[in-house]
Each structure stands twice: as structure tokens, then as C-alpha cells.
Design a protein around this motif. Structure first.
Motif, mmCIF file in Angstrom:
data_model
loop_
_atom_site.group_PDB
_atom_site.id
_atom_site.type_symbol
_atom_site.label_atom_id
_atom_site.label_comp_id
_atom_site.label_asym_id
_atom_site.label_seq_id
_atom_site.Cartn_x
_atom_site.Cartn_y
_atom_site.Cartn_z
ATOM 1 N N GLU A 12 -48.012 -3.146 41.367
ATOM 2 C CA GLU A 12 -48.670 -1.864 41.582
ATOM 3 C C GLU A 12 -48.597 -1.006 40.323
ATOM 4 O O GLU A 12 -49.595 -0.425 39.896
ATOM 5 C CB GLU A 12 -48.025 -1.135 42.763
ATOM 6 C CG GLU A 12 -48.690 0.192 43.065
ATOM 7 C CD GLU A 12 -48.059 0.909 44.241
ATOM 8 O OE1 GLU A 12 -48.392 2.092 44.418
ATOM 9 O OE2 GLU A 12 -47.237 0.305 44.956
ATOM 10 N N SER A 13 -47.439 -0.943 39.705
ATOM 11 C CA SER A 13 -47.259 -0.164 38.486
ATOM 12 C C SER A 13 -48.172 -0.685 37.370
ATOM 13 O O SER A 13 -48.850 0.095 36.699
ATOM 14 C CB SER A 13 -45.794 -0.229 38.052
ATOM 15 O OG SER A 13 -45.614 0.378 36.808
ATOM 16 N N ALA A 14 -48.189 -1.990 37.182
ATOM 17 C CA ALA A 14 -49.034 -2.595 36.144
ATOM 18 C C ALA A 14 -50.514 -2.400 36.462
ATOM 19 O O ALA A 14 -51.308 -2.071 35.571
ATOM 20 C CB ALA A 14 -48.716 -4.084 36.008
ATOM 21 N N SER A 80 -51.578 -7.351 27.473
ATOM 22 C CA SER A 80 -50.405 -7.425 28.340
ATOM 23 C C SER A 80 -49.925 -6.022 28.656
ATOM 24 O O SER A 80 -49.909 -5.149 27.782
ATOM 25 C CB SER A 80 -49.268 -8.188 27.665
ATOM 26 O OG SER A 80 -49.574 -9.550 27.538
ATOM 27 N N VAL A 81 -49.526 -5.839 29.904
ATOM 28 C CA VAL A 81 -48.884 -4.599 30.315
ATOM 29 C C VAL A 81 -47.387 -4.794 30.103
ATOM 30 O O VAL A 81 -46.811 -5.778 30.556
ATOM 31 C CB VAL A 81 -49.194 -4.266 31.790
ATOM 32 C CG1 VAL A 81 -48.386 -3.064 32.249
ATOM 33 C CG2 VAL A 81 -50.687 -4.033 31.996
ATOM 34 N N ILE A 82 -46.769 -3.860 29.388
ATOM 35 C CA ILE A 82 -45.337 -3.916 29.102
ATOM 36 C C ILE A 82 -44.580 -3.242 30.241
ATOM 37 O O ILE A 82 -44.926 -2.129 30.650
ATOM 38 C CB ILE A 82 -45.000 -3.181 27.783
ATOM 39 C CG1 ILE A 82 -45.782 -3.765 26.615
ATOM 40 C CG2 ILE A 82 -43.495 -3.195 27.527
ATOM 41 C CD1 ILE A 82 -45.376 -5.135 26.202
ATOM 42 N N LEU A 83 -43.553 -3.939 30.738
ATOM 43 C CA LEU A 83 -42.692 -3.371 31.772
ATOM 44 C C LEU A 83 -41.339 -3.020 31.175
ATOM 45 O O LEU A 83 -40.816 -3.748 30.331
ATOM 46 C CB LEU A 83 -42.479 -4.366 32.913
ATOM 47 C CG LEU A 83 -43.715 -4.845 33.666
ATOM 48 C CD1 LEU A 83 -43.305 -5.812 34.765
ATOM 49 C CD2 LEU A 83 -44.509 -3.684 34.234
ATOM 50 N N ALA A 89 -44.509 -0.050 34.443
ATOM 51 C CA ALA A 89 -45.418 -0.215 33.314
ATOM 52 C C ALA A 89 -45.299 0.978 32.379
ATOM 53 O O ALA A 89 -45.339 2.129 32.817
ATOM 54 C CB ALA A 89 -46.846 -0.357 33.822
ATOM 55 N N ILE A 90 -45.143 0.693 31.088
ATOM 56 C CA ILE A 90 -44.983 1.764 30.109
ATOM 57 C C ILE A 90 -46.092 1.761 29.058
ATOM 58 O O ILE A 90 -46.216 2.704 28.283
ATOM 59 C CB ILE A 90 -43.599 1.699 29.418
ATOM 60 C CG1 ILE A 90 -43.352 0.350 28.721
ATOM 61 C CG2 ILE A 90 -42.497 1.977 30.419
ATOM 62 C CD1 ILE A 90 -43.621 0.365 27.261
ATOM 63 N N GLY A 91 -46.887 0.702 29.011
ATOM 64 C CA GLY A 91 -47.953 0.645 28.019
ATOM 65 C C GLY A 91 -48.697 -0.671 28.068
ATOM 66 O O GLY A 91 -48.309 -1.601 28.779
#
Length: 160
Positions: A12-14, A80-83, A89-91
Motif C-alpha cells: 500500500e505504501s509503495a 524502484s520504490v525505496i522502502l 516508501a520514501i522515494g
């Protein structure tokens, strides 16, 4: 599809971050990967912070990890989504270059781009040899200084 609460939160976050990024550029693909760093919450948080600061623009992973876990090696140009360590997700990063090289042939440039420690090749080798040796021990893989690494150079293109 049944997912655990943690997996749902990760996804969900990503997904939310990716959709916000796509709102700014409708030509982006539907697909993205998720990228994490380290083996602990603290190391993931530290690496994520380095990515956001622009100091970490590379990642190395044991090739055997991709092979044994049947994961696809990322493609250049993909996103890529960074976790972080809390699986938030942060970026978003775009992969600029993906290549395979033996541990003992990692370049000074790549060691610097990893963004950790003193950013020297000597410092990188000390830090990552210990890290990869421990990972190999835990997975019952053999470590040597000629073990192959998947090296990814990336650029932060969107921050949460």
C-alpha cells in the motif's frame, strides 16, 4: 490474493507513492520494483536516509541471492520504490546501470556511490566483505572475494 498485514502495508505504501509519482508523469510504466537495503531495520533506515540525501546512488547484492531465490535481476531504465526500515516508501529511483562484477573488482566509483562509511574502496571492501560473509554463512553459501555481485547505479527521481 491473501497477503499478510505487513505485506499489505508495504504494498500500500509503495503503491501510493508510485501513483503520486505517476500523476506527475503519465508516460511512466505501470510496473515498478521495490528496493530495500540491509538486513536490519536500522541499516535500512540509514541507507534510505543516504538515498534521500543524495549520498547513496548505488547498491550491491550477491548474484547468488537472485539465483537461489529465483528473483529477476533488475533492468536498466526501470524504477524502484525505496522502502525504509519500517517498510514505508520514501522515494522512487530510476536504475541507470545494472551490471555483474566479482567482489574484488568493484571500482572506487561504485564504492563511493554506495555512500556508506568513508566512501573509499578500502572502506567499502571492509564493510561489505563482513556483510556478505555473514549473509553467505546464514544462507549456507560459499563466500570468496571472487563472488559475483549485482551492482545497481540509480538516481533518486521522486521523494515522499
Amino acid at each position: 490474493m491473501n497477503r499478510s498485514k505487513e505485506e499489505a502495508m508495504i504494498n500500500e505504501s509503495a503503491e501510493i507513492l508510485w501513483e503520486n509519482f505517476r500523476l506527475q508523469n503519465s508516460t511512466l510504466p505501470d510496473q515498478y520494483d521495490v528496493m530495500t537495503f540491509g538486513e536490519t531495520k536500522d541499516s535500512a533506515n540509514q541507507s534510505a536516509a543516504l538515498v534521500l540525501e543524495g549520498l547513496k546512488t548505488a547498491k550491491t547484492t550477491l548474484l547468488v541471492e537472485y539465483q537461489r531465490k529465483e528473483k529477476s535481476i533488475p533492468k536498466e531504465g526501470s524504477y524502484s520504490v525505496i522502502l525504509d526500515g519500517n517498510n514505508q516508501a520514501i522515494g522512487v529511483v530510476q536504475l541507470l546501470k545494472v551490471f555483474i562484477v566479482p567482489f574484488d573488482e568493484v571500482s572506487e566509483e561504485l564504492a563511493y556511490e554506495e555512500g556508506e562509511g568513508d566512501r573509499t574502496l578500502t572502506g567499502w571492501r571492509e564493510l561489505y566483505q563482513t556483510y556478505f560473509q555473514e549473509q553467505c554463512k546464514n544462507e549456507h553459501w560459499h563466500f570468496s572475494t571472487t563472488i559475483e555481485l549485482v551492482c545497481i547505479q540509480f538516481e533518486l527521481v521522486y521523494a515522499a
